[in-house]
Design a protein around this motif. Sequence first.
Motif, PDB file in Angstrom:
ATOM      1  N   LYS A  49     -32.899 -76.915  33.440  1.00  0.00           N
ATOM      2  CA  LYS A  49     -32.317 -77.084  34.775  1.00  0.00           C
ATOM      3  C   LYS A  49     -31.851 -78.527  34.947  1.00  0.00           C
ATOM      4  CE  LYS A  49     -35.138 -73.531  36.888  1.00  0.00           C
ATOM      5  NZ  LYS A  49     -36.110 -73.200  37.953  1.00  0.00           N
ATOM      6  N   LEU A  50     -30.569 -78.680  35.131  1.00  0.00           N
ATOM      7  CA  LEU A  50     -29.943 -79.979  35.385  1.00  0.00           C
ATOM      8  C   LEU A  50     -29.085 -79.796  36.637  1.00  0.00           C
ATOM      9  CD1 LEU A  50     -28.732 -80.617  31.740  1.00  0.00           C
ATOM     10  CD2 LEU A  50     -30.728 -81.639  32.829  1.00  0.00           C
ATOM     11  N   ASP A  51     -29.723 -79.764  37.802  1.00  0.00           N
ATOM     12  CA  ASP A  51     -29.026 -79.409  39.045  1.00  0.00           C
ATOM     13  C   ASP A  51     -27.704 -80.128  39.157  1.00  0.00           C
ATOM     14  OD1 ASP A  51     -30.788 -77.533  40.016  1.00  0.00           O
ATOM     15  OD2 ASP A  51     -32.057 -79.039  40.984  1.00  0.00           O
ATOM     16  N   PRO A  52     -26.648 -79.428  39.432  1.00  0.00           N
ATOM     17  CA  PRO A  52     -26.525 -78.029  39.827  1.00  0.00           C
ATOM     18  C   PRO A  52     -26.295 -77.078  38.651  1.00  0.00           C
ATOM     19  CG  PRO A  52     -24.404 -79.084  40.118  1.00  0.00           C
ATOM     20  CD  PRO A  52     -25.351 -80.135  39.591  1.00  0.00           C
ATOM     21  N   PHE A  53     -26.520 -77.542  37.417  1.00  0.00           N
ATOM     22  CA  PHE A  53     -26.297 -76.715  36.235  1.00  0.00           C
ATOM     23  C   PHE A  53     -27.608 -76.143  35.696  1.00  0.00           C
ATOM     24  CE2 PHE A  53     -23.112 -80.146  36.150  1.00  0.00           C
ATOM     25  CZ  PHE A  53     -21.957 -79.385  36.238  1.00  0.00           C
TER      26      PHE A  53
ATOM     27  N   LEU B 293     -23.697 -72.420  37.203  1.00  0.00           N
ATOM     28  CA  LEU B 293     -23.340 -73.511  38.108  1.00  0.00           C
ATOM     29  C   LEU B 293     -23.575 -73.043  39.535  1.00  0.00           C
ATOM     30  CD1 LEU B 293     -21.999 -76.260  38.794  1.00  0.00           C
ATOM     31  CD2 LEU B 293     -19.800 -75.075  38.652  1.00  0.00           C
ATOM     32  N   VAL B 294     -24.364 -73.798  40.286  1.00  0.00           N
ATOM     33  CA  VAL B 294     -24.660 -73.481  41.681  1.00  0.00           C
ATOM     34  C   VAL B 294     -23.981 -74.536  42.548  1.00  0.00           C
ATOM     35  CG1 VAL B 294     -26.469 -73.135  43.389  1.00  0.00           C
ATOM     36  CG2 VAL B 294     -26.874 -72.475  41.018  1.00  0.00           C
ATOM     37  N   ILE B 295     -23.108 -74.094  43.483  1.00  0.00           N
ATOM     38  CA  ILE B 295     -22.352 -75.008  44.337  1.00  0.00           C
ATOM     39  C   ILE B 295     -22.742 -74.774  45.792  1.00  0.00           C
ATOM     40  CG2 ILE B 295     -20.044 -75.675  45.120  1.00  0.00           C
ATOM     41  CD1 ILE B 295     -18.996 -74.707  42.433  1.00  0.00           C
TER      42      ILE B 295
ATOM     43  N   TYR C 202     -24.810 -70.540  49.273  1.00  0.00           N
ATOM     44  CA  TYR C 202     -24.277 -71.198  48.097  1.00  0.00           C
ATOM     45  C   TYR C 202     -23.518 -70.200  47.225  1.00  0.00           C
ATOM     46  CZ  TYR C 202     -28.696 -69.463  46.175  1.00  0.00           C
ATOM     47  OH  TYR C 202     -29.761 -68.689  45.822  1.00  0.00           O
ATOM     48  N   LEU C 203     -22.736 -70.750  46.314  1.00  0.00           N
ATOM     49  CA  LEU C 203     -21.899 -69.983  45.401  1.00  0.00           C
ATOM     50  C   LEU C 203     -22.429 -70.194  43.984  1.00  0.00           C
ATOM     51  CD1 LEU C 203     -19.270 -68.291  45.329  1.00  0.00           C
ATOM     52  CD2 LEU C 203     -18.034 -70.429  44.989  1.00  0.00           C
TER      53      LEU C 203
ATOM     54  N   THR D 101     -20.222 -63.705  35.855  1.00  0.00           N
ATOM     55  CA  THR D 101     -20.675 -63.264  37.167  1.00  0.00           C
ATOM     56  C   THR D 101     -20.364 -64.336  38.193  1.00  0.00           C
ATOM     57  OG1 THR D 101     -22.524 -62.118  36.122  1.00  0.00           O
ATOM     58  CG2 THR D 101     -22.653 -62.424  38.489  1.00  0.00           C
ATOM     59  N   VAL D 102     -19.905 -63.884  39.363  1.00  0.00           N
ATOM     60  CA  VAL D 102     -19.719 -64.776  40.506  1.00  0.00           C
ATOM     61  C   VAL D 102     -20.542 -64.182  41.647  1.00  0.00           C
ATOM     62  CG1 VAL D 102     -18.074 -65.739  42.154  1.00  0.00           C
ATOM     63  CG2 VAL D 102     -17.417 -65.413  39.775  1.00  0.00           C
ATOM     64  N   GLY D 103     -21.366 -65.013  42.282  1.00  0.00           N
ATOM     65  CA  GLY D 103     -22.199 -64.537  43.368  1.00  0.00           C
ATOM     66  C   GLY D 103     -22.169 -65.479  44.548  1.00  0.00           C
ATOM     67  N   PHE D 104     -22.442 -64.916  45.723  1.00  0.00           N
ATOM     68  CA  PHE D 104     -22.474 -65.710  46.951  1.00  0.00           C
ATOM     69  C   PHE D 104     -23.742 -65.384  47.706  1.00  0.00           C
ATOM     70  CE2 PHE D 104     -21.329 -66.290  51.479  1.00  0.00           C
ATOM     71  CZ  PHE D 104     -21.113 -67.649  51.450  1.00  0.00           C
ATOM     72  N   GLN D 105     -24.555 -66.384  47.961  1.00  0.00           N
ATOM     73  CA  GLN D 105     -25.790 -66.216  48.755  1.00  0.00           C
ATOM     74  C   GLN D 105     -25.487 -66.602  50.191  1.00  0.00           C
ATOM     75  OE1 GLN D 105     -28.971 -65.203  47.990  1.00  0.00           O
ATOM     76  NE2 GLN D 105     -29.493 -65.500  50.123  1.00  0.00           N
ATOM     77  N   PHE D 106     -25.766 -65.713  51.120  1.00  0.00           N
ATOM     78  CA  PHE D 106     -25.508 -66.035  52.526  1.00  0.00           C
ATOM     79  C   PHE D 106     -26.670 -65.660  53.401  1.00  0.00           C
ATOM     80  CE2 PHE D 106     -23.756 -61.928  51.530  1.00  0.00           C
ATOM     81  CZ  PHE D 106     -24.179 -61.117  52.558  1.00  0.00           C
TER      82      PHE D 106
END
Length: 131
Positions: A37-41, A75-77, A86-87, A126-131
Motif C-alpha cells: 500500500k502506497l496511498d493512493p496506490f 488507484l484510489v482517487i 471515492y473513485l 474495473t472502475v468503481g465508485f464509492q458513495f
Amino acid sequence: YTNINLRPSSNLFLVENNYIDTAFASQHIIRLGAELKLDPFKIRAGYNFQSDPFKKTPLLTNAFHNISLGGGFKLVIGRNKKHERYLVFDLTYLMTITSGQINANDYATIPRFAVLKTGMHNFIGTVGFQF
C-alpha cells in the motif's frame, strides 16, 4: 474430493458414489500473495498451485496441475477522512498454465503419451465508485 457422497444414503446413488471413490484423490492447493500500500496506490502479486484431483490411472499417467500467477494495480482517487466518496481504478493481469500427460493409445504395445500444456492470459479492468 475423496469425501464427497451424494445423498440420500440409500442405494439410489450407489453407482455415482462408487465412481467418486475410484476416480478422485486428495487435492492440494497452495496460495501465496502480497499487497503493498502506497496511498493512493496499491500493488499486489499472487501465486496459486492446484494439484490434480484425479487418481492416477493407465490413461492419466502424469498428474495434471494448474499454476496461476497474477499481479494488479489499484488507484484510489478522492478518499480522505472527511469524505467517504471515492473513485477506484483497478487493473489485474492473470496467467494460468495447465499441464499434464495423457496416454494417447491404450492398445499400443509401446505406449505413446500426449503432453498437454495450455496457457491463458487475462487482463481484467474495473472502475468503481464509492458513495
